[in-house]
Design a protein around this motif. Structure first.
Motif: not given
Length: 338
Positions: A9, A44-45, A56-59, A63-64, A66-67, A71
């Motif tokens: 991200s 990135d969103p 992901p829930g953060g940059h 976090a990526t 873990s996501e 999933r």
């Protein structure tokens, strides 16, 4: 196949300007979707895709990762494909946590060459992919086992061919020593041609100012700043040649393909990945030194249609997607996936 494409991200896919790895991920994701695969892009969103986007829930890269694990555990994709600068961005613990899902890791940076600091033991459910044979050879010297090499590819539909270029030559890329901008300036002066330079300057203010002053002191150089991607592509298509004078450790270079797609030949050094793209006297010229390059370079000799054809024949996004399909199938059928 159900495929996860994973990239860090903090940068949009596709990026609005520079960002070769993230642009390559975009080309591959869209080509795989077009070929009928179920593709999830973890990025990135702000990114866009015809597939499924997961942010992901953060940059942070952690976090990526873990996501992806969460999933993949829930959805059990056939393949998780990481796009990274170095192998150490994908820890063994993550790969093992993804088992029995097959994992592909494409290395997009020459930074992996520092891996000699420590051995990387690739788990059985993973395979390493390089973007050029030159990169694979360099990694092999460091003891890294490469499963496959897949050349980068680009979609041609948005890249217009220009049969009537100007007299200038072009440099597109980050304004750093590793991208060869100093050699590009020297070569332009030897050729007696104006050089249009487009790309981001170094970040530290003092270095940034000094680099810009260095560019502007050359009579033949015109610095255009960091251009939006479409404008950078048009700049190369308008040029008599694109200068791609990178060191041997450069993994590949989408700039070469984007230049050739517009009909513009590439001038570069004969070592490294450039020789895998440029065929001497057909879509550009190569030599070991700048002086030798000037001697062999006869741009009037080249057919710009042959430059575009060289991409159509070997470096399309569809060809890249097909090659990655073969990598995925091999991983699934030959014991990487178990």
């Amino acid at each position: 196949m159900q495929i996860f494409q994973v990239v860090a991200s903090g940068r949009m896919v596709p990026p609005p300007a520079t960002g070769g790895m993230h642009r390559l991920v975009h080309h591959l994701t869209e080509a795989l979707v077009a070929r009928g695969h179920d593709v999830t892009l973890v990025a990135d969103p702000t990114s866009s895709t015809q597939g499924r986007l997961v942010a992901p829930g953060g940059h942070a890269w952690e976090a990526t990762l873990s996501e992806v694990v969460a999933r993949a555990t829930a959805q059990r994709p056939d393949v998780v494909h990481f796009h990274v600068a170095t192998l150490h961005h994908v820890p063994r613990t993550i790969i093992l946590a993804l088992n029995p899902t097959a994992v592909a890791i494409t290395i997009h940076s020459s930074g992996q060459l520092t891996v000699g600091q420590g051995h990387y033991d690739v788990p059985a459910n993973a395979c390493i992919v390089t973007v050029s044979h030159a990169q694979a050879a360099l990694l092999a010297r460091g003891g890294i086992s490469v499963a496959a090499t897949v050349w980068n590819g680009i979609p041609l539909k948005d890249l217009a061919f220009n049969p009537q270029p100007g007299d200038h030559v072009a440099f597109v890329g980050r304004i750093t020593p590793t991208k060869g901008v100093s050699d590009a300036i020297k070569l332009a002066e030897l050729l007696g041609r104006p050089l249009f330079v487009a790309g981001p300057l170094p970040s530290p203010p003092r270095t940034r100012a000094a680099t810009e002053q260095e560019l502007l002191r050359h009579r033949l150089v015109r610095y255009l700043g960091e251009l939006p991607h479409n404008d950078a592509v048009r700049l190369m298509a308008s040029a008599a040649a694109t200068l791609f004078l990178v060191p041997e450790t450069e993994p590949f270079g989408l700039v070469m393909l984007e230049s050739l797609a517009g009909g513009t030949p590439v001038l570069g050094f004969s070592q490294g990945p450039t020789s895998e793209v440029v065929t001497q006297g057909r879509n550009g010229f190569l030599a070991a030194t700048l002086d030798e390059l000037v001697e062999v370079c006869d741009l009037s000799y080249l057919d710009r249609r042959a430059c575009r054809a060289s991409v159509e024949e070997r470096f399309t996004a569809q060809a890249m997607a097909k090659a990655y399909e073969d990598v995925y199938q091999s991983a699934l059928c030959e014991g990487v996936h178990f």
